[in-house]
Scaffold this motif. Structure first.
Motif, PDB file in Angstrom:
ATOM      1  N   CYS A   1      18.321 -52.742 -40.269  1.00 35.18           N
ATOM      2  CA  CYS A   1      19.299 -52.347 -39.245  1.00 35.18           C
ATOM      3  C   CYS A   1      19.189 -53.235 -38.017  1.00 35.18           C
ATOM      4  O   CYS A   1      20.193 -53.698 -37.462  1.00 35.18           O
ATOM      5  CB  CYS A   1      19.080 -50.899 -38.829  1.00 35.18           C
ATOM      6  SG  CYS A   1      19.328 -49.676 -40.123  1.00 35.18           S
TER       7      CYS A   1
ATOM      8  N   ILE B   1      19.402 -46.333 -36.668  1.00 35.16           N
ATOM      9  CA  ILE B   1      20.829 -46.547 -36.419  1.00 35.16           C
ATOM     10  C   ILE B   1      21.262 -45.802 -35.163  1.00 35.16           C
ATOM     11  O   ILE B   1      21.987 -46.341 -34.317  1.00 35.16           O
ATOM     12  CB  ILE B   1      21.656 -46.083 -37.637  1.00 35.16           C
ATOM     13  CG1 ILE B   1      21.361 -46.983 -38.849  1.00 35.16           C
ATOM     14  CG2 ILE B   1      23.159 -46.107 -37.323  1.00 35.16           C
ATOM     15  CD1 ILE B   1      21.979 -46.498 -40.147  1.00 35.16           C
TER      16      ILE B   1
ATOM     17  N   CYS C   1      32.792 -48.918 -45.917  1.00 41.46           N
ATOM     18  CA  CYS C   1      31.623 -48.314 -45.297  1.00 41.46           C
ATOM     19  C   CYS C   1      30.402 -49.158 -45.605  1.00 41.46           C
ATOM     20  O   CYS C   1      30.451 -50.069 -46.444  1.00 41.46           O
ATOM     21  CB  CYS C   1      31.425 -46.881 -45.783  1.00 41.46           C
ATOM     22  SG  CYS C   1      31.121 -46.744 -47.563  1.00 41.46           S
TER      23      CYS C   1
ATOM     24  N   HIS D   1      28.609 -45.448 -41.176  1.00 43.59           N
ATOM     25  CA  HIS D   1      27.251 -45.919 -41.454  1.00 43.59           C
ATOM     26  C   HIS D   1      26.482 -44.833 -42.208  1.00 43.59           C
ATOM     27  O   HIS D   1      26.369 -43.700 -41.726  1.00 43.59           O
ATOM     28  CB  HIS D   1      26.509 -46.231 -40.156  1.00 43.59           C
ATOM     29  CG  HIS D   1      26.988 -47.460 -39.444  1.00 43.59           C
ATOM     30  ND1 HIS D   1      28.318 -47.795 -39.331  1.00 43.59           N
ATOM     31  CD2 HIS D   1      26.298 -48.437 -38.808  1.00 43.59           C
ATOM     32  CE1 HIS D   1      28.428 -48.927 -38.652  1.00 43.59           C
ATOM     33  NE2 HIS D   1      27.216 -49.339 -38.320  1.00 43.59           N
TER      34      HIS D   1
END
Length: 249
Positions: free
Chosen positions: A185, A215, A176, A204
């Protein structure tokens, strides 16, 4: 042992919390920083024009530290110093010798509420910040008739080694990934689009809501968001996700 990628600079605190919970940690720094306008910052720190100081990032604290000398303690020790998170408050204490308020705020919005609640009359605050700062805090304080003198003291850029680091990461089979800033990001996913990768489908996690929203704006799902920007909360969000996944399977 699960391998977790933390998109941040190396941190002993994070490494200890994750390794104590049987996770292998890989740190990848997506950002690099350069300090600017330090002469202007030093001049403002020398003047008794402000009721307080707002420091919401590690780099802003470092910038002030670069302009700091013991003589400033007498001036600023009588004023309110605000920050976000316990780690930042500890760093302010260590580098500047000042006690900061806001360790439990968690984000800029909550910190702004604290500042407004503690200052009943209009105040003027010095706000050293980065080139990609959020306008949440200055806007909220301005709406409460407070003046914020924002001075950009560092620029945020993409780490020149990011693509290479991501390609190496792609071969290491992580479980992860945890993201720590909206700009991080953006830079990461800009690079991931340049090569075939297995990283985009991993769970995420985000350090806070602003990063989580970034995200999601990239069209990706969020597996978890830390309730506080501290290692223990990040670890808890990861553990909760995988415990739930194990139950489902």
């Amino acid at each position: 042992m699960k391998k977790v990628v933390l998109f941040k600079g190396v941190s002993e605190d994070y490494e200890k919390v994750f390794t104590d919970n049987d996770y292998e940690v890989v740190f990848v720094e997506p950002l690099q920083f350069s300090f600017i306008n330090l002469d202007q910052l030093k001049e403002k720190l020398d003047q008794d024009l402000f009721d307080g100081l707002i420091l919401t990032s590690p780099r802003a604290i470092e910038a002030v530290a670069k302009c700091w000398d013991p003589a400033k303690f007498v001036l600023w020790n009588t004023k309110r110093i605000y920050s976000v998170g316990h780690t930042s408050c500890q760093r302010i204490s260590m580098l500047l010798g000042l006690e900061a308020i806001g360790g439990t705020s968690g984000n800029a919005q909550n910190l702004a509420k604290i500042i407004i609640s503690e200052n009943s009359k209009p105040h003027k605050f010095l706000f050293p910040c980065g080139s990609l700062r959020s306008e949440t805090l200055p806007t909220m304080l301005s709406e409460a008739d407070m003046t914020v003198d924002a001075i950009t003291v560092y620029e945020t850029k993409e780490n020149e080694n990011l693509r290479k680091d991501l390609m190496e990461l792609n071969e290491s089979a992580p479980t992860c990934m945890v993201f720590f800033s909206p700009s991080g990001c953006e830079y990461i996913y800009r690079q991931l689009q340049t090569f075939n990768n297995r990283l985009s489908v991993l769970p995420h996690f985000a350090i806070g809501n602003s990063t989580a929203h970034k995200i999601e704006n990239l069209g990706l799902e969020i597996a978890g968001v830390a309730t506080q920007p501290v290692p223990e909360s990040v670890m808890e969000s990861v553990k909760t996700y995988f415990a739930t996944e194990g139950t489902v399977s």
